[in-house]
Design a protein around this motif. Sequence first.
Motif, PDB file in Angstrom:
ATOM      1  N   HIS A 189      34.281 -39.505 -43.039  1.00 30.14           N
ATOM      2  CA  HIS A 189      32.954 -39.110 -43.496  1.00 30.14           C
ATOM      3  C   HIS A 189      32.829 -37.589 -43.443  1.00 30.14           C
ATOM      4  O   HIS A 189      33.071 -36.983 -42.393  1.00 30.14           O
ATOM      5  CB  HIS A 189      31.859 -39.721 -42.619  1.00 30.14           C
ATOM      6  N   GLY A 190      32.426 -36.950 -44.567  1.00 26.77           N
ATOM      7  CA  GLY A 190      32.192 -35.517 -44.578  1.00 26.77           C
ATOM      8  C   GLY A 190      32.544 -34.890 -45.908  1.00 26.77           C
ATOM      9  O   GLY A 190      33.213 -35.496 -46.757  1.00 26.77           O
ATOM     10  N   SER A 191      32.096 -33.659 -46.124  1.00 22.09           N
ATOM     11  CA  SER A 191      32.444 -32.915 -47.328  1.00 22.09           C
ATOM     12  C   SER A 191      33.859 -32.369 -47.205  1.00 22.09           C
ATOM     13  O   SER A 191      34.353 -32.131 -46.095  1.00 22.09           O
ATOM     14  CB  SER A 191      31.464 -31.757 -47.533  1.00 22.09           C
ATOM     15  N   ASN A 192      34.499 -32.137 -48.369  1.00 17.80           N
ATOM     16  CA  ASN A 192      35.889 -31.678 -48.374  1.00 17.80           C
ATOM     17  C   ASN A 192      36.740 -32.522 -47.435  1.00 17.80           C
ATOM     18  O   ASN A 192      37.393 -32.023 -46.520  1.00 17.80           O
ATOM     19  CB  ASN A 192      35.980 -30.200 -47.986  1.00 17.80           C
ATOM     20  N   SER A 193      36.694 -33.825 -47.669  1.00 14.76           N
ATOM     21  CA  SER A 193      37.368 -34.764 -46.772  1.00 14.76           C
ATOM     22  C   SER A 193      38.489 -35.488 -47.507  1.00 14.76           C
ATOM     23  O   SER A 193      38.533 -35.543 -48.737  1.00 14.76           O
ATOM     24  CB  SER A 193      36.376 -35.782 -46.217  1.00 14.76           C
ATOM     25  N   SER A 238      30.953 -32.659 -40.651  1.00 16.66           N
ATOM     26  CA  SER A 238      30.162 -32.057 -41.716  1.00 16.66           C
ATOM     27  C   SER A 238      31.035 -31.610 -42.887  1.00 16.66           C
ATOM     28  O   SER A 238      30.821 -32.020 -44.024  1.00 16.66           O
ATOM     29  CB  SER A 238      29.381 -30.857 -41.164  1.00 16.66           C
ATOM     30  N   ASN A 239      32.054 -30.788 -42.609  1.00 13.63           N
ATOM     31  CA  ASN A 239      32.869 -30.205 -43.673  1.00 13.63           C
ATOM     32  C   ASN A 239      34.311 -30.075 -43.202  1.00 13.63           C
ATOM     33  O   ASN A 239      34.562 -29.821 -42.021  1.00 13.63           O
ATOM     34  CB  ASN A 239      32.307 -28.833 -44.049  1.00 13.63           C
ATOM     35  N   TYR A 240      35.259 -30.221 -44.109  1.00 18.90           N
ATOM     36  CA  TYR A 240      36.688 -30.203 -43.792  1.00 18.90           C
ATOM     37  C   TYR A 240      37.022 -31.276 -42.749  1.00 18.90           C
ATOM     38  O   TYR A 240      37.180 -31.005 -41.559  1.00 18.90           O
ATOM     39  CB  TYR A 240      37.133 -28.821 -43.298  1.00 18.90           C
ATOM     40  N   GLY A 285      41.659 -32.728 -44.988  1.00 14.27           N
ATOM     41  CA  GLY A 285      40.486 -32.248 -45.705  1.00 14.27           C
ATOM     42  C   GLY A 285      40.836 -31.139 -46.672  1.00 14.27           C
ATOM     43  O   GLY A 285      40.520 -31.203 -47.870  1.00 14.27           O
ATOM     44  N   TYR A 286      41.519 -30.081 -46.171  1.00 15.52           N
ATOM     45  CA  TYR A 286      41.856 -28.934 -47.018  1.00 15.52           C
ATOM     46  C   TYR A 286      43.074 -28.224 -46.456  1.00 15.52           C
ATOM     47  O   TYR A 286      43.165 -27.976 -45.248  1.00 15.52           O
ATOM     48  CB  TYR A 286      40.677 -27.974 -47.078  1.00 15.52           C
ATOM     49  N   SER A 324      32.072 -28.911 -38.302  1.00 17.39           N
ATOM     50  CA  SER A 324      33.131 -28.904 -39.310  1.00 17.39           C
ATOM     51  C   SER A 324      34.507 -28.797 -38.660  1.00 17.39           C
ATOM     52  O   SER A 324      34.619 -28.571 -37.459  1.00 17.39           O
ATOM     53  CB  SER A 324      32.925 -27.732 -40.273  1.00 17.39           C
ATOM     54  N   SER A 359      34.144 -38.627 -38.326  1.00 18.80           N
ATOM     55  CA  SER A 359      32.934 -38.134 -38.987  1.00 18.80           C
ATOM     56  C   SER A 359      32.692 -36.671 -38.645  1.00 18.80           C
ATOM     57  O   SER A 359      32.757 -36.269 -37.480  1.00 18.80           O
ATOM     58  CB  SER A 359      31.711 -38.949 -38.549  1.00 18.80           C
TER      59      SER A 359
END
Length: 358
Positions: A345-349, A315-317, A354-355, A280, A313
């Motif tokens: 590519h990823g969550s919270n992206s 996982s997160n952020y 991302g955040y 992440s 790419s």
Amino acid sequence: SCCVFDGVIRCSTNFTGDSSYCGGIVGYGYIDSDSYNKFAVSISENDNDGIIQGSGKYVGGIAGATEGNKYSGYVHSFSFSSCNNKKNITGDNYTGGIVGYGNYVDEVSACTNSGDITGGNYVGGFAGYTGTDTVMKLLENANTITGKAYIGGIAGSTGKLINCTNNGNIISSGVVVENSVNVACVGGIAGFSESVEKCTNNAEINVSSNGCYVAGIVGKMHANSSTVVKQCKNFGSITAKGNYIAGIVGYIYLNSDSYSKFTVDICENENDGIITSTGSYVGGIVGAAEGNKYSSYIHSFTIYNCTNYKDVSGSNYVGGILGYGDYVIKDDSIWLTNYNSGIIHGSNSGLLYGYLKN
């Protein structure tokens, strides 16, 4: 000065069992001065054209280790200039093309490395380790750098980097554990530094461990009010498994107790290398940037005029410019000066970030 070594040096460890102090020109140099004047010992215009092999710590093409001193506020230091390493160097921890370990080193400048450098922790094309008071400038590495943690094309860990170029692949296969975190600290230019500008990485970076802090330029940075991250470019692909991965800086943070408000500029940087991580906090320019608030004074980051061209790419952020930010200026008029054309590519992206927290 003006010395050339062209033989073979093989150093075993000393009586402590882990140190070689092995160098083409100087094994171990130190200053023990009580002078009330500041001065620097210059090591200049020296070449290593020989093979250096150390089985322990402190191995370098020119010097294994140098240690200056500080007496009553007066610093007595070393400097390296116009030195060249042309052959392969092998050691354990603190291994570098010019100097393995340097304490109180003012400057390393106008040097070249064209040998493969292989070691343990703190390995660099020019220095395995120097203090954060060191300026490294006008340096170019041509060959592969291989080690475990704190690895860089220019330095494993240092202070300020200006106008440096890495053309050699960076290979990391280990971590050190710091505060229960697996740390790799790997960069195309440096594993760790406090400021970087006008530096370029042209080579691939591959980290096989699950260690944190990997980037095309600097893996991890401890910023202060004089820090800049400016006009740096990464063209190499980055493959890693840990958190805090990016094209320019994996993780940058402020921990200031200043009673003045200030902001650190991250600007005019470009990433043109594919970034792939299973962890992440991944970004095209910065993986994560965390400022701080001391009393009522905010110490923050401003990210502007940065560009990412390649896919990112994680996982997160995950972001085209920034994965995660805390005390990063949110103003849209500033953020929209950045540009991303890569697929994220990823969550919270997000295409740019991302955040953002504060």
